[in-house]
Design an enzyme around this catalytic site. Structure first.
Site, short mmCIF file in Angstrom:
data_model
loop_
_atom_site.label_atom_id
_atom_site.label_comp_id
_atom_site.label_asym_id
_atom_site.label_seq_id
_atom_site.Cartn_x
_atom_site.Cartn_y
_atom_site.Cartn_z
N GLY A 348 0.83 -1.19 0.00
CA GLY A 348 0.00 0.00 0.00
C GLY A 348 0.86 1.24 0.00
O GLY A 348 1.81 1.34 0.77
N THR A 349 0.51 2.20 -0.85
CA THR A 349 1.37 3.36 -1.08
C THR A 349 0.51 4.53 -1.50
O THR A 349 -0.56 4.35 -2.06
CB THR A 349 2.38 3.05 -2.20
OG1 THR A 349 3.14 1.89 -1.85
CG2 THR A 349 3.34 4.20 -2.45
N VAL A 350 0.99 5.76 -1.24
CA VAL A 350 0.35 6.94 -1.80
C VAL A 350 1.34 7.67 -2.70
O VAL A 350 2.54 7.69 -2.44
CB VAL A 350 -0.18 7.90 -0.71
CG1 VAL A 350 -1.30 7.26 0.08
CG2 VAL A 350 0.94 8.37 0.21
#
Length: 531
Positions: A348-350
């Site tokens: 999960g990453t932004v």
């Protein structure tokens, strides 16, 4: 080249002149825009957005994660590696054989994002640091309503952590799943502890996190609950300014951060494809086959050689050389091959892109890795620690083998596009674990080869290679395409989770008018704030 998309785009590109911020959460984009309107530059806006994202999208990043950035400023492209290393007490001798755990203290490496914020601001920012972080503090203290995709991911994480039922996650539940809170669209969430932590970071320009009260709290929690992270590990951490690496595709250059990041995998694949006669239509199975096979070649090299270059030499020049490219091209065939390597775990990453009226542009990515990360939250701080150490190899002879003070193979990669003559075009990125180099490859081809605008480039249906001959495709790619790929030996399956195909943002600047053109991810709560 003009392009007629195979399927209607969900959105249209957005245009502006004075400033633009694109990311996966509307409130974070607005935080960045407010800083631009207050007189800040693209770096200030990016940092305001990044800090806000730790509050309004904690399902994918947090204060306790890592960061990488590419920044166009002062007529040149700057690269920052703000990823952290394994604690001094964590070694192969401690773990033995097997695989690095996903949750708990063991995969926790030193968080680098906060120092990355401070270093970017010190070198390239304009407004006071406290002003830049103020929107994030406000969101944490006053609360914010959950957006739809965020709510879905939050609920999924609660289910996963309840099934794991690890005692170390008690504080995570107190902070992110308190009594009476249900993660549905529009639900309000707030965290006073998170707000106070951000205020301490802002007031000390990040030093409280690495050498002050917050560092002491992380150390104390680790000692009390079996963790190996120590205040000395935090105090020793430094960001690294790096020279970006690049590959040419057509009349453009694609820029990435050098290893320990996996951006080089996308560059190797683009080198292999550059000059090959890709078909006129983007969804032609012959072209998709070549893309998939080239991507496998890029991953094969990345998994064999990418590591912390401070500990293990990584011959980037050889990997991007014409000889290596020719060797990979010679292995391309009519049928799918098994590269005998596996892709890293999903995560999960932004990602965010920002641009100002003065020509400054930022490509920034930060992550807690697998959703909320390790599941370890430091009491009274809101600091959710990442599990980036899961990507270490536990094979002693491997370049990416775990070692004290060593950074792991990193999946998060910001991208930047320029013309072959060096004229900047703009930032781009596609977040999502091992999907990221594959997303970079596809959006670059969409824009450079197939003439798409940024929104079309993001909306176009994607594929992703998993391992061996397994390829997952979005349902918008036709059954005819899937059958043709299957005939070439690919094991094709249709993916029903749009989020697993990555979430991207793109900004590009017209070199003559200076007008900004942006696209945002339709697979997420994507938003572009403009001025």
């Amino acid at each position: 080249m003009s392009f007629q998309p195979e399927t209607p785009t969900v959105r249209r590109p957005v245009y502006a002149r004075r400033g633009m911020v694109a990311t996966s959460q509307p409130l974070a984009a607005q935080a960045g825009l407010s800083i631009l309107q207050a007189g800040g530059n693209a770096v200030d806006a990016a940092l305001a957005t990044a800090a806000a994202l730790t509050v309004v999208e904690p399902t994918s990043n947090g204060i306790g994660g890592d960061l990488f950035a590419l920044v166009w400023a002062g007529g040149e492209l700057h690269g920052l590696n703000a990823s952290g290393a394994a604690p001094a007490a964590l070694s192969l001798d401690v773990l033995g054989e097997g695989e690095m755990p996903r949750h708990g203290w063991t995969p926790v490496t030193v968080p680098g994002a906060v120092r990355g914020w401070a270093d970017l601001h010190a070198r390239l920012g304009r407004l006071p640091f406290e002003e830049v972080l103020a929107p994030a503090v406000s969101y944490a203290r006053d609360g914010f309503p959950l957006s739809p995709v965020l709510a879905t991911n939050w609920a999924r994480a609660i289910g996963i952590y309840r099934r794991l039922n690890l005692p170390i996650m008690d504080e995570w539940f107190r902070v992110f799943a308190p009594d009476g809170f249900a993660p549905v669209p529009g639900a309000l969430w707030r965290s006073e502890a998170h707000a106070r932590t951000l205020e301490a970071i802002a007031a000390t320009h990040g030093s409280a996190f690495y050498e002050g009260e917050l560092a002491d709290r992380m150390d104390a929690h680790a000692r009390a609950t079996g963790g190996l992270l120590r205040a000395s590990d935090l105090a020793a951490h430094r960001s690294e300014w790096v020279t970006p690496i690049h590959a040419r595709y057509g009349d453009h250059l694609v820029h990435e951060i050098p290893p320990n990041g996996q951006g080089i995998a996308a560059l190797i694949a683009l080198n292999v494809l550059d000059g090959l006669p890709l078909p006129e239509r983007r969804d032609d199975p012959d072209g998709l086959h070549l893309q998939i096979e080239a991507m496998k070649r890029g991953f094969a090299d990345a998994h064999a050689f990418v590591a912390d270059s401070r500990h293990v030499p990584v011959d980037v020049e050889r990997l991007l050389s014409s000889n290596n490219t020719a060797a990979h091209r010679a292995l391309l065939g009519y049928t799918a091959h098994d590269p005998t390597t596996r892709a890293p775990s999903t995560g999960g990453t932004v990602y965010l892109a920002a641009a100002d009226a003065e020509g400054g542009m930022v490509s920034l990515i930060q992550s807690n890795y697998m959703g909320f990360g390790s599941g370890v939250v430091v009491p009274g701080t809101g600091i959710a620690l990442h599990n980036r150490g899961h990507n270490f190899s536990l094979v002693p002879a491997h370049p990416n083998a775990l070692a004290p003070g060593k950074r792991p193979y990193h999946t998060i990669i910001p991208g930047f596009l320029s013309r072959a003559d060096g004229t900047p075009v703009g930032p781009f990125g596609v977040m999502g674990g091992f999907m990221q180099p594959q997303g970079h490859l596809q959006v670059v081809l969409n824009m450079v080869r197939y003439g798409m605008d940024p929104q079309q480039a993001l909306d176009a249906p994607r594929w992703q290679w998993h391992a061996g001959r397994t390829v997952e495709v979005e349902h918008a790619l036709s059954a005819e395409v899937s059958r043709a790929l299957t005939a070439r030996g690919h094991e094709v399956r249709v993916g029903l989770d749009a989020g697993s195909f990555g979430r991207g943002q793109i900004i590009r600047r017209d070199p003559v008018s200076g007008v900004l053109e942006g696209g945002t991810e339709s697979r997420a709560d994507g938003h572009i704030a403009v001025w």
